[in-house]
Design a protein around this motif. Sequence first.
Motif, mmCIF file in Angstrom:
data_model
loop_
_atom_site.group_PDB
_atom_site.id
_atom_site.type_symbol
_atom_site.label_atom_id
_atom_site.label_comp_id
_atom_site.label_asym_id
_atom_site.label_seq_id
_atom_site.Cartn_x
_atom_site.Cartn_y
_atom_site.Cartn_z
ATOM 1 N N PRO A 1 -0.834 -25.098 22.886
ATOM 2 C CA PRO A 1 -0.673 -25.549 24.276
ATOM 3 C C PRO A 1 0.516 -26.481 24.419
ATOM 4 C CG PRO A 1 -2.498 -26.696 23.217
ATOM 5 C CD PRO A 1 -2.081 -25.621 22.266
ATOM 6 N N PHE A 2 1.001 -26.574 25.647
ATOM 7 C CA PHE A 2 2.184 -27.399 25.926
ATOM 8 C C PHE A 2 1.759 -28.860 26.054
ATOM 9 C CE2 PHE A 2 5.422 -29.277 28.714
ATOM 10 C CZ PHE A 2 6.564 -28.898 28.044
ATOM 11 N N THR A 3 1.913 -29.601 24.949
ATOM 12 C CA THR A 3 1.606 -31.030 24.938
ATOM 13 C C THR A 3 2.794 -31.759 24.323
ATOM 14 O OG1 THR A 3 0.615 -31.032 22.732
ATOM 15 C CG2 THR A 3 -0.841 -30.502 24.597
ATOM 16 N N PRO A 4 2.920 -33.069 24.540
ATOM 17 C CA PRO A 4 4.039 -33.806 23.946
ATOM 18 C C PRO A 4 4.109 -33.671 22.427
ATOM 19 C CG PRO A 4 2.994 -35.119 25.652
ATOM 20 C CD PRO A 4 2.141 -33.897 25.483
ATOM 21 N N HIS A 5 2.927 -33.709 21.748
ATOM 22 C CA HIS A 5 2.921 -33.600 20.290
ATOM 23 C C HIS A 5 3.398 -32.225 19.837
ATOM 24 C CE1 HIS A 5 1.250 -37.472 19.274
ATOM 25 N NE2 HIS A 5 0.251 -37.304 20.135
ATOM 26 N N HIS A 6 2.885 -31.176 20.458
ATOM 27 C CA HIS A 6 3.277 -29.829 20.073
ATOM 28 C C HIS A 6 4.749 -29.579 20.377
ATOM 29 C CE1 HIS A 6 -1.226 -28.677 20.568
ATOM 30 N NE2 HIS A 6 -0.977 -29.076 19.346
ATOM 31 N N THR A 7 5.225 -30.099 21.502
ATOM 32 C CA THR A 7 6.640 -29.950 21.845
ATOM 33 C C THR A 7 7.522 -30.651 20.822
ATOM 34 O OG1 THR A 7 6.094 -29.850 24.201
ATOM 35 C CG2 THR A 7 8.363 -30.337 23.636
ATOM 36 N N LEU A 8 7.073 -31.814 20.349
ATOM 37 C CA LEU A 8 7.834 -32.540 19.328
ATOM 38 C C LEU A 8 7.923 -31.717 18.047
ATOM 39 C CD1 LEU A 8 9.240 -35.117 18.321
ATOM 40 C CD2 LEU A 8 6.976 -35.991 17.707
ATOM 41 N N TYR A 9 6.800 -31.140 17.615
ATOM 42 C CA TYR A 9 6.800 -30.333 16.395
ATOM 43 C C TYR A 9 7.696 -29.103 16.561
ATOM 44 C CZ TYR A 9 2.634 -33.133 15.388
ATOM 45 O OH TYR A 9 1.768 -34.166 15.176
ATOM 46 N N GLU A 10 7.614 -28.491 17.743
ATOM 47 C CA GLU A 10 8.436 -27.305 17.997
ATOM 48 C C GLU A 10 9.922 -27.642 17.934
ATOM 49 O OE1 GLU A 10 9.893 -24.527 21.678
ATOM 50 O OE2 GLU A 10 8.149 -25.828 21.971
ATOM 51 N N ASP A 11 10.303 -28.739 18.584
ATOM 52 C CA ASP A 11 11.721 -29.116 18.623
ATOM 53 C C ASP A 11 12.239 -29.498 17.246
ATOM 54 O OD1 ASP A 11 11.857 -28.626 21.316
ATOM 55 O OD2 ASP A 11 11.501 -30.715 21.911
ATOM 56 N N LEU A 12 11.417 -30.186 16.448
ATOM 57 C CA LEU A 12 11.840 -30.557 15.100
ATOM 58 C C LEU A 12 12.001 -29.324 14.222
ATOM 59 C CD1 LEU A 12 9.734 -33.800 14.425
ATOM 60 C CD2 LEU A 12 12.208 -33.624 14.793
ATOM 61 N N ALA A 13 11.081 -28.367 14.362
ATOM 62 C CA ALA A 13 11.192 -27.130 13.585
ATOM 63 C C ALA A 13 12.443 -26.350 13.993
ATOM 64 C CB ALA A 13 9.937 -26.280 13.779
ATOM 65 N N LYS A 14 12.698 -26.275 15.300
ATOM 66 C CA LYS A 14 13.882 -25.558 15.773
ATOM 67 C C LYS A 14 15.158 -26.241 15.297
ATOM 68 C CE LYS A 14 15.397 -25.915 20.025
ATOM 69 N NZ LYS A 14 15.532 -25.806 21.501
ATOM 70 N N PHE A 15 15.196 -27.563 15.385
ATOM 71 C CA PHE A 15 16.382 -28.289 14.949
ATOM 72 C C PHE A 15 16.637 -28.059 13.457
ATOM 73 C CE2 PHE A 15 18.248 -32.190 13.146
ATOM 74 C CZ PHE A 15 19.449 -32.194 13.815
ATOM 75 N N SER A 16 15.575 -28.101 12.657
ATOM 76 C CA SER A 16 15.724 -27.854 11.219
ATOM 77 C C SER A 16 16.261 -26.448 10.976
ATOM 78 C CB SER A 16 14.378 -28.035 10.504
ATOM 79 O OG SER A 16 13.875 -29.344 10.698
ATOM 80 N N GLY A 17 15.732 -25.471 11.720
ATOM 81 C CA GLY A 17 16.207 -24.101 11.567
ATOM 82 C C GLY A 17 17.679 -23.952 11.900
ATOM 83 N N ILE A 18 18.118 -24.614 12.955
ATOM 84 C CA ILE A 18 19.532 -24.550 13.347
ATOM 85 C C ILE A 18 20.428 -25.106 12.250
ATOM 86 C CG2 ILE A 18 21.255 -25.402 14.985
ATOM 87 C CD1 ILE A 18 18.999 -25.465 17.092
ATOM 88 N N ILE A 19 20.060 -26.266 11.718
ATOM 89 C CA ILE A 19 20.888 -26.910 10.706
ATOM 90 C C ILE A 19 20.955 -26.069 9.433
ATOM 91 C CG2 ILE A 19 21.167 -28.960 9.272
ATOM 92 C CD1 ILE A 19 21.779 -29.297 12.311
ATOM 93 N N PHE A 20 19.817 -25.519 9.003
ATOM 94 C CA PHE A 20 19.829 -24.686 7.801
ATOM 95 C C PHE A 20 20.572 -23.369 8.052
ATOM 96 C CE2 PHE A 20 16.419 -27.485 6.275
ATOM 97 C CZ PHE A 20 16.812 -27.631 4.952
ATOM 98 N N TRP A 21 20.511 -22.837 9.260
ATOM 99 C CA TRP A 21 21.275 -21.632 9.588
ATOM 100 C C TRP A 21 22.771 -21.916 9.529
ATOM 101 C CZ3 TRP A 21 20.846 -16.688 9.472
ATOM 102 C CH2 TRP A 21 21.726 -15.869 10.206
ATOM 103 N N ALA A 22 23.189 -23.063 10.050
ATOM 104 C CA ALA A 22 24.606 -23.435 9.962
ATOM 105 C C ALA A 22 25.025 -23.618 8.504
ATOM 106 C CB ALA A 22 24.856 -24.718 10.755
ATOM 107 N N ALA A 23 24.127 -24.180 7.680
ATOM 108 C CA ALA A 23 24.434 -24.344 6.263
ATOM 109 C C ALA A 23 24.583 -22.982 5.580
ATOM 110 C CB ALA A 23 23.338 -25.170 5.588
ATOM 111 N N TYR A 24 23.712 -22.025 5.936
ATOM 112 C CA TYR A 24 23.829 -20.674 5.375
ATOM 113 C C TYR A 24 25.151 -20.034 5.792
ATOM 114 C CZ TYR A 24 23.118 -15.670 4.793
ATOM 115 O OH TYR A 24 23.271 -14.351 4.455
ATOM 116 N N THR A 25 25.523 -20.235 7.049
ATOM 117 C CA THR A 25 26.799 -19.708 7.532
ATOM 118 C C THR A 25 27.956 -20.239 6.695
ATOM 119 O OG1 THR A 25 25.880 -19.683 9.771
ATOM 120 C CG2 THR A 25 28.256 -19.488 9.583
ATOM 121 N N LEU A 26 27.908 -21.514 6.394
ATOM 122 C CA LEU A 26 28.955 -22.119 5.564
ATOM 123 C C LEU A 26 28.963 -21.536 4.154
ATOM 124 C CD1 LEU A 26 28.715 -25.874 6.624
ATOM 125 C CD2 LEU A 26 30.734 -24.417 6.841
#
Length: 227
Positions: A187-212
Amino acid sequence: MNLLRMENRIEQKVVVHLRLQWQRNRYLVGGATLIVACCVAVVWLAARLWHINPVILLRDIYVVVGAEPYAGLISNIGVLGWCVAATIWSITVYLLHPHRADPRYGLAVSAGVITAILLIDDGWMLHEYLLPQLTGLGEKVFLAGYALLAIVFAGYALPRMLQTDYLLAGIAAGCLGTSYLIDIVLPFTPHHTLYEDLAKFSGIIFWAAYTLSVFRDVVKTQQGRLL
């Protein structure tokens, strides 16, 4: 008289240099001009058709909304991460274009396209806000579309990824997949949104690292071809 001749020679050299620069860069000049013209047209159309104040489109977002400068800091870094990855994939495509038989060429093209799509989606909140507003469809419809796109991309790119250092890509896929599942299941709650955003941010950074990592290996290969 000698001074006048010297000035004429300098002017001729400048003209010759400018002509050479124009010949080498005319497509870049045209592309940059087109981008500027399109942005100006968007601002003008928004003001004429939808009565949007041009200031809203031109000024810094923090000034427009009156937010603190650090608002959305991690989200903005994430968008920059997508941008870095998309740019590096584009450079990799350029380097490999004469060697299109290299499996990394197809990987770079497909990964660059999907990264650019995710960059635009994240930067303008396409599936969360803009597309539902324009079409009247729910957010989950577009999330399903992104899932299908990810499956198609994986089917094409995975065999090529396995010929690279794919550890970073695996971590990125796990983080982004976790973010996707949180968005779909929980469900859309502040805690779940925080976990989602942190997971997405981690994925972006590791994807950029793979690109490099792929870019690094392509550069080494290119250097080996020149020796």
